[in-house]
Design a protein around this motif. Structure first.
Motif, mmCIF file in Angstrom:
data_model
loop_
_atom_site.group_PDB
_atom_site.id
_atom_site.type_symbol
_atom_site.label_atom_id
_atom_site.label_comp_id
_atom_site.label_asym_id
_atom_site.label_seq_id
_atom_site.Cartn_x
_atom_site.Cartn_y
_atom_site.Cartn_z
ATOM 1 N N ARG A 5 1.090 -1.179 0.079
ATOM 2 C CA ARG A 5 -0.009 -0.011 -0.022
ATOM 3 C C ARG A 5 0.801 1.374 0.118
ATOM 4 N NH1 ARG A 5 -2.699 -3.720 -0.993
ATOM 5 N NH2 ARG A 5 -4.426 -4.373 -0.135
ATOM 6 N N PHE A 6 1.944 1.311 0.883
ATOM 7 C CA PHE A 6 2.908 2.331 0.830
ATOM 8 C C PHE A 6 3.469 2.755 -0.499
ATOM 9 C CE2 PHE A 6 3.424 1.198 5.459
ATOM 10 C CZ PHE A 6 2.588 2.276 6.036
ATOM 11 N N TRP A 7 3.866 1.362 -1.147
ATOM 12 C CA TRP A 7 4.751 1.537 -2.289
ATOM 13 C C TRP A 7 3.565 2.114 -3.206
ATOM 14 C CZ3 TRP A 7 3.946 -1.800 -6.910
ATOM 15 C CH2 TRP A 7 5.124 -1.582 -7.762
ATOM 16 N N ALA A 8 2.488 1.629 -3.391
ATOM 17 C CA ALA A 8 1.410 2.052 -4.476
ATOM 18 C C ALA A 8 1.298 3.553 -4.444
ATOM 19 C CB ALA A 8 0.097 1.332 -4.406
ATOM 20 N N LEU A 9 1.205 4.024 -3.174
ATOM 21 C CA LEU A 9 1.023 5.334 -2.977
ATOM 22 C C LEU A 9 2.114 6.266 -3.137
ATOM 23 C CD1 LEU A 9 -0.765 7.628 -1.608
ATOM 24 C CD2 LEU A 9 0.155 7.156 0.726
ATOM 25 N N HIS A 10 3.364 5.669 -3.101
ATOM 26 C CA HIS A 10 4.850 6.242 -3.539
ATOM 27 C C HIS A 10 4.741 6.421 -5.128
ATOM 28 C CE1 HIS A 10 9.009 6.981 -3.588
ATOM 29 N NE2 HIS A 10 9.193 5.978 -4.814
ATOM 30 N N LEU A 11 4.214 5.372 -5.947
ATOM 31 C CA LEU A 11 4.110 5.594 -7.398
ATOM 32 C C LEU A 11 3.002 6.645 -7.584
ATOM 33 C CD1 LEU A 11 3.928 1.815 -8.609
ATOM 34 C CD2 LEU A 11 5.911 3.198 -8.135
ATOM 35 N N LEU A 12 1.951 6.324 -6.903
ATOM 36 C CA LEU A 12 0.897 7.503 -7.151
ATOM 37 C C LEU A 12 1.266 8.976 -6.834
ATOM 38 C CD1 LEU A 12 -2.350 7.919 -7.902
ATOM 39 C CD2 LEU A 12 -2.635 8.022 -5.211
ATOM 40 N N LEU A 17 2.803 14.235 -8.614
ATOM 41 C CA LEU A 17 4.048 15.256 -8.862
ATOM 42 C C LEU A 17 4.126 15.826 -9.855
ATOM 43 C CD1 LEU A 17 6.372 14.331 -5.895
ATOM 44 C CD2 LEU A 17 5.018 16.078 -5.849
ATOM 45 N N LEU A 18 4.213 14.979 -10.873
ATOM 46 C CA LEU A 18 4.394 15.258 -12.300
ATOM 47 C C LEU A 18 3.436 16.550 -12.732
ATOM 48 C CD1 LEU A 18 5.188 12.252 -14.267
ATOM 49 C CD2 LEU A 18 6.882 13.888 -13.652
ATOM 50 N N LEU A 71 6.422 15.293 -0.044
ATOM 51 C CA LEU A 71 7.042 14.908 1.434
ATOM 52 C C LEU A 71 6.898 13.520 1.441
ATOM 53 C CD1 LEU A 71 6.001 17.435 4.229
ATOM 54 C CD2 LEU A 71 8.264 16.636 3.709
ATOM 55 N N TYR A 72 5.720 13.074 1.095
ATOM 56 C CA TYR A 72 5.658 11.331 1.051
ATOM 57 C C TYR A 72 6.516 10.843 0.209
ATOM 58 C CZ TYR A 72 3.838 6.847 0.979
ATOM 59 O OH TYR A 72 3.801 5.505 0.878
ATOM 60 N N HIS A 73 6.648 11.217 -1.147
ATOM 61 C CA HIS A 73 7.472 10.681 -2.077
ATOM 62 C C HIS A 73 8.928 10.690 -1.579
ATOM 63 C CE1 HIS A 73 7.842 9.158 -6.127
ATOM 64 N NE2 HIS A 73 9.024 9.761 -6.353
ATOM 65 N N GLY A 74 9.611 11.719 -1.407
ATOM 66 C CA GLY A 74 10.871 11.842 -0.837
ATOM 67 C C GLY A 74 11.155 11.189 0.487
ATOM 68 N N LEU A 75 10.294 11.182 1.566
ATOM 69 C CA LEU A 75 10.361 10.488 2.562
ATOM 70 C C LEU A 75 10.056 8.956 2.613
ATOM 71 C CD1 LEU A 75 8.769 13.095 5.308
ATOM 72 C CD2 LEU A 75 11.382 12.458 4.908
ATOM 73 N N TYR A 76 9.544 8.499 1.852
ATOM 74 C CA TYR A 76 9.385 7.062 1.517
ATOM 75 C C TYR A 76 10.705 6.524 1.024
ATOM 76 C CZ TYR A 76 7.713 2.553 -0.239
ATOM 77 O OH TYR A 76 7.896 1.260 -0.421
ATOM 78 N N LEU B 263 -0.876 -6.183 -5.234
ATOM 79 C CA LEU B 263 -1.620 -5.045 -5.115
ATOM 80 C C LEU B 263 -2.859 -5.327 -6.071
ATOM 81 C CD1 LEU B 263 0.529 -2.220 -6.531
ATOM 82 C CD2 LEU B 263 -0.552 -2.245 -4.537
ATOM 83 N N PHE B 264 -2.892 -6.420 -6.894
ATOM 84 C CA PHE B 264 -4.140 -6.572 -7.594
ATOM 85 C C PHE B 264 -4.912 -7.890 -7.426
ATOM 86 C CE2 PHE B 264 -1.870 -3.078 -10.057
ATOM 87 C CZ PHE B 264 -2.736 -2.289 -9.785
ATOM 88 N N GLY B 265 -3.971 -8.860 -6.672
ATOM 89 C CA GLY B 265 -4.575 -10.128 -6.667
ATOM 90 C C GLY B 265 -3.912 -11.098 -7.541
ATOM 91 N N PRO B 266 -4.210 -12.337 -7.346
ATOM 92 C CA PRO B 266 -3.561 -13.495 -8.181
ATOM 93 C C PRO B 266 -3.986 -13.344 -9.515
ATOM 94 C CG PRO B 266 -4.849 -14.537 -6.548
ATOM 95 C CD PRO B 266 -4.913 -13.076 -6.224
#
Lengths: 124, 298
Positions: A5-12, A17-18, A71-76, B263-266
């Protein structure tokens, strides 16, 4: 919370940010072009321009979003590097808590400035 | 003939071999000699690795493992290395050969230079000479629950019927099931070098192999181990693991697919059904033509 979930939010946050940085760059650094096409009337760093932006609620929201996502992106990323340098569950706890604390403090400080600037601009 | 020279390394450190200048060295020809330089470490009297070199006569089809056997038989019987099948199936003889992690039994002398530098796998503790400690590797492998998980273990522990699976479903994980657990991918992994608690490409590829299996329903159980910073999200995307794999497995791909799965399941939305029981007294067509097994002799 699972790491995915943290990683997905990092990508998001990176994607958001773009867009936000695009708006910021357009307004703050390409103002000469904006003036040519009629999107701005005077240099962005004049007092009147700054007050005008601070008075605008949409601009204030954009600033808060930019601050939050950056902040989230950088601190992650910082957290990932620190967790790799100091391994172990105790170190993980300290790093997570430290990063969260720094992020919360900086975010609160930044939001406080935006709110105060907005209040002053509205009163002027 | 042998020469010995110390390699200045702290005690307990992983061995690092220097890469032979294969570009300038002549390729070993049958009948000529080749220098085999081995990083040695004996825990009872060595404080670090030392390098010892022997000259070995090249024979047709000779592998690095054959050369090590030639050294052990003719020069130094105390040289320690692991091997079993000698044909790239068991994954026991993983070691650094001319700076790359390879299987000694799968590496032809003729493909290397006139000097062959051999050392133990990096990112592993060394038991002796070329023998790496693999206990942590298997502990990580076990931690991802590398087996089919079904709700309630009844059918898995006491199977009564088959689970259906199409050839297409099998292809989705087939390449990952070729893993030998030779640990070459862990030796090549830069994250493994800096973060010892990282599960590593082998365990993560195994986790994806079972997660992608349509018979498996254990993603939630497996996520406890792999959905972490020292799990799939520790990967630096270097891809060195896939390059090192002697069986063509692509652990880097497995790690990316595992991220998507978390993230999206198997990939399989509907788990494999259990084959319905056959009717009472059913005989498979042609079963009568199968000869009966002979009675046991013991």
């Amino acid at each position: 919370v699972r790491e995915s979930r943290f990683w997905a939010l990092h990508l998001l946050s990176g994607a958001v940010l773009l867009g936000l940085l695009g708006i910021h760059m357009t307004i703050m650094h390409f103002d000469a072009i904006l003036r040519v096409v009629g999107g701005a009337h005077e240099p962005v760093l004049t007092f009147a321009s700054v007050v005008a932006r601070d008075r605008h609620a949409v601009m204030r929201v954009l600033y808060v979003l930019l601050l939050g996502f950056a902040l989230y992106h950088g601190l992650y990323g910082v957290r990932g590097i620190l967790r790799e340098v100091w391994d172990g569950s105790a170190a993980a706890w300290v790093i997570n808590a430290g990063v969260l604390l720094v992020g919360a403090l900086v975010f609160a400080y930044g939001v406080g400035i935006v709110v105060r600037a907005g209040r002053i601009a509205v009163l002027m | 003939m042998s020469t010995t020279e110390p390699i200045r390394q702290p005690a307990g450190a992983n061995a690092v071999t220097t890469q032979a200048d294969a570009a300038t060295a002549a390729t070993a020809q049958t009948g000529t000699g080749v220098k085999v330089s081995v990083a040695r470490y004996a825990p009872d009297h060595d404080t670090g690795h030392r390098r010892q070199t022997w000259e070995v006569r090249v024979t047709p089809g000779m592998t690095v493992l054959d050369a090590l056997f030639a050294v052990k038989e003719a020069h130094d019987g105390s040289l320690a290395f692991r091997c079993a099948c000698r044909m790239g199936v068991c994954g026991s003889c993983g070691m650094m050969i001319n700076g790359k992690p390879r299987l000694a039994c799968n590496t032809q002398i003729s493909a290397l230079g006139a000097v062959i530098e051999v050392g133990p796998l990096p990112n592993h503790d060394v038991i002796k000479d070329l023998v790496p400690e693999l206990t942590p590797v298997f502990a990580k492998h076990r931690s991802v629950r590398p087996h089919v998980i079904r709700p309630g273990d009844g059918e898995v522990e006491q199977p009564t019927r088959e689970f259906t699976q199409t050839p297409g479903e099998m292809l989705s994980y087939l390449q990952f099931s070729y893993c030998l657990k030779c640990s070459l991918c862990l030796a090549a992994c830069p994250t493994e070098a800096s973060l010892p608690s990282f599960l590593g490409p082998q365990a993560l590829a195994a986790a994806y192999r079972y997660t992608a299996d349509s018979r498996d329903q254990g993603l939630a159980v497996r996520a406890a181990a792999v959905d972490a910073l020292h799990g799939v999200f520790g990967c630096h995307l270097a891809g060195a693991c896939s390059e090192a794999c002697p069986k063509g497995v692509d652990p880097a791909l497995a790690i990316q697919l595992l991220k998507r799965t978390l993230l999206f399941g198997p990939p399989h939305r509907t788990p494999a059904a259990v084959v319905p029981p056959l009717p009472e007294g059913h005989r498979t067509p042609g079963a009568d033509s199968v000869p009966k097994a002979p009675p046991p002799t013991v």
